[in-house]
Scaffold this motif. Structure first.
Motif, short mmCIF file in Angstrom:
data_model
loop_
_atom_site.label_atom_id
_atom_site.label_comp_id
_atom_site.label_asym_id
_atom_site.label_seq_id
_atom_site.Cartn_x
_atom_site.Cartn_y
_atom_site.Cartn_z
N ALA A 109 -85.75 19.22 -45.65
CA ALA A 109 -85.26 18.63 -46.90
C ALA A 109 -86.23 18.89 -48.04
N PHE A 110 -87.53 18.80 -47.75
CA PHE A 110 -88.54 19.08 -48.78
C PHE A 110 -88.45 20.53 -49.24
N LEU A 111 -88.42 21.47 -48.30
CA LEU A 111 -88.36 22.88 -48.68
C LEU A 111 -87.08 23.19 -49.44
N HIS A 112 -85.97 22.60 -49.00
CA HIS A 112 -84.69 22.82 -49.69
C HIS A 112 -84.77 22.32 -51.13
N ALA A 113 -85.34 21.12 -51.33
CA ALA A 113 -85.42 20.55 -52.68
C ALA A 113 -86.32 21.40 -53.58
N GLU A 114 -87.43 21.87 -53.03
CA GLU A 114 -88.36 22.66 -53.85
C GLU A 114 -87.78 24.05 -54.15
N ALA A 167 -84.71 24.74 -54.46
CA ALA A 167 -83.65 24.53 -55.45
C ALA A 167 -84.23 24.43 -56.86
N GLU A 168 -85.52 24.00 -56.95
CA GLU A 168 -86.20 23.90 -58.25
C GLU A 168 -86.90 25.21 -58.63
N GLY A 169 -86.74 26.22 -57.77
CA GLY A 169 -87.33 27.52 -58.07
C GLY A 169 -88.74 27.70 -57.55
#
Length: 609
Positions: free
Chosen positions: A138-143, A145-147
């Motif tokens: 979830a952390f990697l996905h969120a980051e 997504a922020e580029g």
């Protein structure tokens, strides 16, 4: 390579969270966790429910897709897992963290959901691994997504554990994190993390809010556990320094117990009205009173909060049972029950237990949190009095019965409720001859632990910022068989050798000098391992006469020892004991051969025989 970020992970009993500190901007934020929040519904929340649902093979064909995978790993984790699992409890894994630290089971055995007959069970270790893997993804996905194309290896990872965790539970947690793809994580005690978050929240003003001589009580009561620590504030060459001087026991007592007690109270009222609830409806009632409790504590003008208990089925005859949770009941159960105004001498008492009982989690027999706080403060006094250094540190705060704090830092979801915080402050003042104990303002009960872990990681990377002097929370000992002639009907006591003194710092090691021990080669050797949170005065190499009477048996230690060259199997060789507290906060024990450079690592095994 210099770390680009610090990631703090709070693997909670009821809820988990992650926080990120960007090293470039020096900004710390909570990372929302993507998860299944409803059937065919994906969402992101500040916390991840520490709940795992194991669906029946025919229940959700195709599973639930997550942003980082086509389908979940044979299970559902998070909000929907908790909500749906409440309706099918024999497929819901909960409290894996408490099972991980249970001294009477093998945490690697597939036994959850406990008491269920399903075949697809998971071990507490595996459930913890899956939670951590979900948080990582979830952390990697969120980051991403922020580029920010970060990977786990680009950062400092700090994972929190209860201060009360023994070495076996700490080691298993670190191992689960590594298996989840987080690498070698640094472990940090949860109360310390909450304090780091508070200092960041208050900024430089924290120096003015505490002073040398202060003893800060970090009081953490979450959904399933209570965890206590004391931190002393000292002055060293004009600078404020902090030292953790006491930790509590691992107590399975929290907000979930309060919700259950409220549900029983409402059910009794319904039964008095001639209404009965089945097991499924009672689970729905527990969820309902939990929400009603929050409403009443948030709005002190409300006299009651409505409850609606649905009936199962779609029949036209199916009805909803209406009721309410009155403020008087809430206060009687939670404030006067769990946080009763007890005396400092009142400590938890073990209830009478039948000779045969259901086996499960070792829940606290006494539900009164006030008594557990009193016991902690009393044991803290015992701990500091065993050390001249700590006795000098606390000064006149060491009373006859307990070590009284000067300030309280609240943590955990239970303390969102202002009336509960006020009750604890009243309780402490009554034990302190009427003198008030101040509360440290600016806490964040749900998310402080994750945030503080990320901040601590930044301090480790940069070498800047305040650090709490802590080290080993307990002193550790290896059992020694007493050498004496055999006497019929008499078992000689097991002695204990102190191998890790309380407070031994991370990144240090010690050798038990002046003593050699005989180690049998060519077979597996077992050792008994003990610990104590109240013997801060014991030094390395000290021998206690009766381990079973004075200490807590923590685990079994095991070494698989191949025979040495030119020595037959079964040969006893002389060894020294070398203890290491790693930079990551884990404990290692080694047996070092006196006459060569050979050495063998002692592995922590399941605590039950």
């Amino acid at each position: 390579m210099t770390a680009r970020f610090s990631l703090g992970i709070d693997l909670g009993t009821s809820n988990s969270a992650i926080a990120l500190t960007d090293m470039e901007s020096d900004h710390t934020q909570i990372v929302e966790v993507a998860q299944i929040v409803g059937q065919s519904q994906l969402g992101a929340r500040p916390t991840l429910a520490s709940a795992l649902y194991i669906p029946h093979p025919d229940e959700f064909p195709g599973g639930f897709a997550l942003p980082w995978s086509e389908a979940a790993e044979g299970s559902i984790i998070g909000q929907f897992a908790r909500d749906h699992g409440a309706l099918v409890p024999d497929r819901l894994v909960a409290s894996a963290k408490s099972w991980l630290s249970n001294p009477h089971i093998d945490p690697r055995q597939s036994l959850l959901p406990w008491g269920s007959e399903i075949k697809e069970k998971l071990s507490p270790y595996e459930a913890s691994r899956r939670y951590l893997q979900h948080l990582k993804n979830a952390f990697l996905h969120a980051e991403h997504a922020e580029g920010r194309k970060w990977e786990i290896g680009d950062g400092q990872i700090v994972l929190t554990v209860p201060a009360s965790f023994d070495e076996v539970a700490r080691s298993l947690t670190a191992e689960a994190a590594k298996a989840a793809g987080l690498g070698d994580v640094t472990l940090l005690e949860e109360p310390q993390a909450a304090f780091y978050a508070w200092t960041e929240q208050t900024g430089k003003a924290w120096h003015d809010l505490v002073a040398p001589g202060d003893i800060i009580f970090v009081c953490d009561v979450g959904g399933g556990t209570a965890d206590f620590s004391l931190i002393a504030v000292t002055d060293v060459d004009g600078n404020l320094e902090l030292e953790r001087i006491s930790v509590g026991e691992h107590i399975l007592l929290g907000g979930d117990n309060m919700d259950l007690a409220l549900a029983y109270a409402v059910r009794a009222k319904l039964e008095a009205e001639g209404k009965t609830l089945d097991a499924w409806q009672f689970l729905a009632l527990v969820h309902g009173v939990s929400k009603a409790k929050i409403l009443l504590f948030e709005d002190d003008k409300l006299k009651e909060a409505p409850l609606a208990v649905p009936s199962r089925g779609s029949s036209l005859m199916a009805t909803t049972i209406s009721s309410s949770l009155e403020r008087a009941v809430l206060e009687a159960v939670v404030l006067d029950g769990f946080f009763a105004k007890t005396a400092i001498e009142d400590v938890p008492k073990e209830g009478r237990r039948g000779g045969l009982q259901e086996f499960g989690l070792p829940y606290a027999a006494d539900p009164v949190v006030s008594k557990h706080i009193a016991r902690f403060l009393g044991r803290s006094l015992q701990n500091v009095k065993s050390s001249e250094k700590l006795t000098a540190l606390v000064g006149d705060r060491a009373g006859k019965v307990a070590l009284m704090p000067t300030a309280v830092l609240f943590n955990g979801g239970v303390f969102k409720a202002a009336p509960i915080r006020a009750r604890v402050l009243d309780l402490l003042a009554s034990w302190n001859n009427g003198e008030p104990i101040r509360a440290l303002e600016g806490f964040e009960p749900d998310l402080a632990v994750a945030r503080g872990a990320a901040i601590y990681g930044r301090h480790r990377v940069t070498g800047k910022g305040m650090r709490i002097k802590a080290g080993a929370a307990r002193s550790y000992y290896i059992g020694l068989e007493t050498s004496m002639p055999a006497i019929p009907g008499y078992n000689p006591p097991v002695k204990a050798l102190c191998v890790v003194p309380q407070g031994m710092q991370e990144g240090t090691d010690l050798v038990i000098e002046g003593r050699e021990f005989g180690l049998v080669t060519g077979r597996t050797a077992d050792f008994r391992f003990f610990s104590s949170p109240v013997r801060s005065g014991d030094s390395k190499g000290e021998v206690l006469a009766d381990a079973e009477r004075e200490l807590e048996e923590t685990s079994l230690l095991e070494i698989e020892i191949p025979p040495l060259d030119d020595f037959p199997a079964g040969q006893v060789v002389p060894v020294r004991i070398n203890a290491v507290v790693t930079e990551l906060g884990t404990l290692e024990l080694w047996m070092e051969h006196v006459n060569s450079d050979r050495r063998w690592k002692v592995e922590f095994q399941v605590r039950t025989e």
